[in-house]
Scaffold this motif. Structure first.
Motif, PDB file in Angstrom:
ATOM      1  N   GLY A  59       1.126  -1.443  -0.274  1.00 29.87           N
ATOM      2  CA  GLY A  59       0.361   0.583   0.019  1.00 29.87           C
ATOM      3  C   GLY A  59       0.674   1.294   0.006  1.00 29.87           C
ATOM      4  N   GLY A  60       1.703   1.082   0.785  1.00 29.12           N
ATOM      5  CA  GLY A  60       3.285   3.008   1.260  1.00 29.12           C
ATOM      6  C   GLY A  60       3.710   2.737  -0.486  1.00 29.12           C
ATOM      7  N   CYS A  61       4.284   1.549  -0.793  1.00 26.78           N
ATOM      8  CA  CYS A  61       5.013   2.146  -2.128  1.00 26.78           C
ATOM      9  C   CYS A  61       3.599   2.328  -3.269  1.00 26.78           C
ATOM     10  CB  CYS A  61       5.817   0.682  -2.365  1.00 26.78           C
ATOM     11  SG  CYS A  61       6.959   0.422  -1.030  1.00 26.78           S
ATOM     12  N   THR A  62       3.265   1.325  -3.478  1.00 24.98           N
ATOM     13  CA  THR A  62       2.834   1.969  -5.056  1.00 24.98           C
ATOM     14  C   THR A  62       1.360   3.321  -4.612  1.00 24.98           C
ATOM     15  OG1 THR A  62       0.722   0.463  -3.807  1.00 24.98           O
ATOM     16  CG2 THR A  62       1.318  -0.487  -5.296  1.00 24.98           C
ATOM     17  N   SER A  90      -6.034  -4.588  -3.879  1.00 26.05           N
ATOM     18  CA  SER A  90      -7.312  -5.228  -4.832  1.00 26.05           C
ATOM     19  C   SER A  90      -6.625  -6.561  -4.720  1.00 26.05           C
ATOM     20  CB  SER A  90      -7.966  -4.537  -5.826  1.00 26.05           C
ATOM     21  OG  SER A  90      -6.939  -5.375  -6.742  1.00 26.05           O
ATOM     22  N   ASN A  91      -5.073  -6.434  -4.526  1.00 26.21           N
ATOM     23  CA  ASN A  91      -4.177  -7.954  -5.141  1.00 26.21           C
ATOM     24  C   ASN A  91      -3.995  -8.832  -3.707  1.00 26.21           C
ATOM     25  OD1 ASN A  91      -1.091  -9.211  -4.361  1.00 26.21           O
ATOM     26  ND2 ASN A  91      -2.061  -9.835  -6.586  1.00 26.21           N
ATOM     27  N   ILE A  92      -3.696  -7.370  -2.515  1.00 20.57           N
ATOM     28  CA  ILE A  92      -3.633  -8.322  -1.350  1.00 20.57           C
ATOM     29  C   ILE A  92      -5.556  -8.998  -0.941  1.00 20.57           C
ATOM     30  CG2 ILE A  92      -3.131  -8.075   0.839  1.00 20.57           C
ATOM     31  CD1 ILE A  92      -1.126  -7.983  -1.296  1.00 20.57           C
ATOM     32  N   PHE A  93      -6.386  -7.879  -0.739  1.00 19.99           N
ATOM     33  CA  PHE A  93      -7.296  -8.256  -0.448  1.00 19.99           C
ATOM     34  C   PHE A  93      -8.084  -9.849  -1.148  1.00 19.99           C
ATOM     35  CE2 PHE A  93      -8.569  -3.681   0.135  1.00 19.99           C
ATOM     36  CZ  PHE A  93      -7.858  -3.729   1.332  1.00 19.99           C
ATOM     37  N   MET A 117      -8.608 -13.770  -0.347  1.00 22.05           N
ATOM     38  CA  MET A 117      -9.499 -14.476  -0.528  1.00 22.05           C
ATOM     39  C   MET A 117      -9.354 -15.917  -1.139  1.00 22.05           C
ATOM     40  SD  MET A 117     -11.762 -11.055  -1.759  1.00 22.05           S
ATOM     41  CE  MET A 117     -13.865 -12.469  -1.926  1.00 22.05           C
ATOM     42  N   LEU A 118      -8.128 -16.201  -2.218  1.00 16.71           N
ATOM     43  CA  LEU A 118      -8.160 -17.293  -2.640  1.00 16.71           C
ATOM     44  C   LEU A 118      -6.842 -18.157  -1.270  1.00 16.71           C
ATOM     45  CD1 LEU A 118      -6.664 -16.768  -6.191  1.00 16.71           C
ATOM     46  CD2 LEU A 118      -9.154 -17.316  -5.262  1.00 16.71           C
ATOM     47  N   THR A 119      -6.481 -17.517  -1.198  1.00 12.46           N
ATOM     48  CA  THR A 119      -6.170 -18.541   0.018  1.00 12.46           C
ATOM     49  C   THR A 119      -6.359 -19.196   1.554  1.00 12.46           C
ATOM     50  OG1 THR A 119      -4.948 -16.590   0.986  1.00 12.46           O
ATOM     51  CG2 THR A 119      -3.135 -17.836  -0.699  1.00 12.46           C
ATOM     52  N   LEU A 154     -12.940  -1.739  -3.308  1.00 16.25           N
ATOM     53  CA  LEU A 154     -13.472  -1.391  -2.440  1.00 16.25           C
ATOM     54  C   LEU A 154     -14.658  -2.574  -1.916  1.00 16.25           C
ATOM     55  CD1 LEU A 154     -14.676   1.130  -0.316  1.00 16.25           C
ATOM     56  CD2 LEU A 154     -16.448   1.160  -2.481  1.00 16.25           C
ATOM     57  N   THR A 155     -15.051  -3.329  -3.383  1.00 14.51           N
ATOM     58  CA  THR A 155     -16.276  -5.171  -2.543  1.00 14.51           C
ATOM     59  C   THR A 155     -15.150  -5.233  -1.926  1.00 14.51           C
ATOM     60  OG1 THR A 155     -17.556  -3.653  -5.156  1.00 14.51           O
ATOM     61  CG2 THR A 155     -18.044  -6.347  -4.034  1.00 14.51           C
TER      62      THR A 155
END
Length: 419
Positions: A297-300, A343-346, A351-353, A400-401
């Motif tokens: 989040g910080g880097c991006t 969204s990649n982290i969320f 979610m997938l793991t 957001l979702t």
């Protein structure tokens, strides 16, 4: 080798790879956009957007589903060999279907007939994708092999561009170099898998084929959904407008893709690691995800802010005077690296793991429907600017979702608490 040391080595390898994946094309971008002009550069981008759909088909979600399986069973050679053989068989079958569809498009539609060689040669990227099983190397967490092979391909492409593309009519060299590079490292990687890891091809059973198709289904649907609000934007823009307008959008998107590339090595390195952590302890997995969320989040955010502030300078240096129309596009999508990073982290990492595959797929499907709806409304009127707004809104909706869904499950990644 300890888990942390392996994770760092994999991240370092993938960071090097991703850096080259985007730095080398960025070296050629200022040259190509000036030599080809917006119209021919737009044609190359349009062809690549079509071929990307075929790559999505042959991938069929295996980059996540097969990676996850190999990460879990990597010490079981017989199981790994079965997974490898089954996945490769399915991918080869989908590749043949893809080529048949491409030939049908060329035969049926004049828009494709006019530049048929561009599309056919670009299809070589699909062949290279099938031959180069990145998912295998990710699963066994030996990413340095991917790095070395990709350096070879990208170097061939970069040197070839400067040596062979001298004028507008040299457009065919671009897909040719791309295709030959990926096919070459594909054959090398298959030899490496056989010699280094002792993995041979065995005839897959029908039950194994059905199992892999079932395992990859939700990820495949998710990837298709993602493509409907990412890859398809260039394609839809090309259908409604012309190659020049596509060139304005695609060149700005290329810059954003380079910035977003920082996420990929992190994502690819930690996904198998988080998969194993979650199988051992959900608590440990979520604690690790929270740490990664702060870093990503910080880097991006900083990267996105820099792009937004220095948009005009970036366009002038990277693209030149003929691409002034790209400035507004880049301004609108400047914060996509930050939004996509979250969204990649969320989504993928959490979610997938955690097994929320269906919800993950549903969110992306809703986003794809939203994006197509916005494209139909905005692109005919606002062209490349409309495409940029549609993409930005769709990506924000996804992030957001996903955040709200995790929050509803008691997983509060931003609050330090979870169920």
């Amino acid at each position: 080798m300890s888990d942390k040391k392996r994770l760092f080595e994999n991240f370092l390898s993938l960071a090097t790879l991703q850096g080259l994946n985007y730095i080398l094309p960025l070296l050629t971008l200022p040259y190509l956009v000036r030599v080809l002009g917006p119209d021919n550069y737009g044609l190359v981008a349009f062809a690549q957007s079509i071929i990307q759909f075929f790559i999505i088909l042959v991938d069929y979600g295996f980059n996540l589903s097969a990676t996850n399986q190999i990460a879990i069973y990597r010490n079981n050679k017989k199981r790994v060999q079965s997974i490898f053989s089954t996945v490769m068989t399915i991918k080869l079958f989908f590749m043949m279907i893809s080529f048949f569809i491409l030939c049908s498009l060329i035969l049926l539609f004049p828009k494709f007939q006019n530049h048929k060689l561009v599309y056919i040669i670009t299809f070589g990227m699909v062949i290279g994708n099938v031959l180069f099983p990145i998912w295998f190397f990710q699963g066994i967490e030996k990413m340095r092999y991917i790095t070395i092979l990709n350096i070879i391909a990208k170097t061939i492409f970069t040197i070839g561009i400067f040596l062979l593309v001298k004028q507008r009519n040299d457009i065919l060299f671009i897909p040719l170099l791309n295709s030959l590079g990926t096919i070459l490292i594909g054959f090398i990687s298959l030899g490496m898998i056989k010699r280094t890891f002792g993995i041979n091809f065995v005839s897959p059973s029908w039950s194994n084929i059905k199992y892999q198709l079932r395992e990859g289904w939700h990820v495949f649907i998710s990837t298709v959904a993602i493509s409907l609000y990412t890859v398809s934007n260039t394609f839809i823009l090309g259908l409604f407008t012309n190659n020049t307008v596509v060139g304005y959008y695609a060149s700005a998107e290329k810059i954003i893709n380079a910035a977003t590339g920082i996420i990929n090595p992190i994502s690819q390195a930690i996904y198998p690691y988080i998969s194993r952590l979650m199988s051992e302890s959900r608590e440990k997995g979520l604690i690790f995800i929270k740490k990664i969320l702060l870093i990503v989040g910080g880097c991006t955010f900083l990267i996105s802010l820099m792009i937004f502030v220095f948009t005009e300078n970036i366009v002038d240096i990277a693209l030149g005077d003929n691409y002034r129309q790209s400035i507004i596009v880049l301004k609108i999508i400047a914060f996509l690296p930050f939004i996509i990073g979250l969204s990649n982290i969320f989504g993928i990492q959490t979610m997938l793991t955690l097994g929320y595959r269906k919800a993950f797929s549903n969110i992306l499907m809703l986003a794809s429907i939203l994006n197509i709806f916005l494209a139909i409304i905005l692109v005919p009127v606002f062209k490349h600017i409309g495409t940029a707004f549609g993409v930005a809104i769709s990506e924000f909706f996804v992030t957001l979702t996903m955040f709200m869904y995790l929050h509803s499950k008691g997983i509060k990644l931003l609050e330090g608490k979870h169920v």
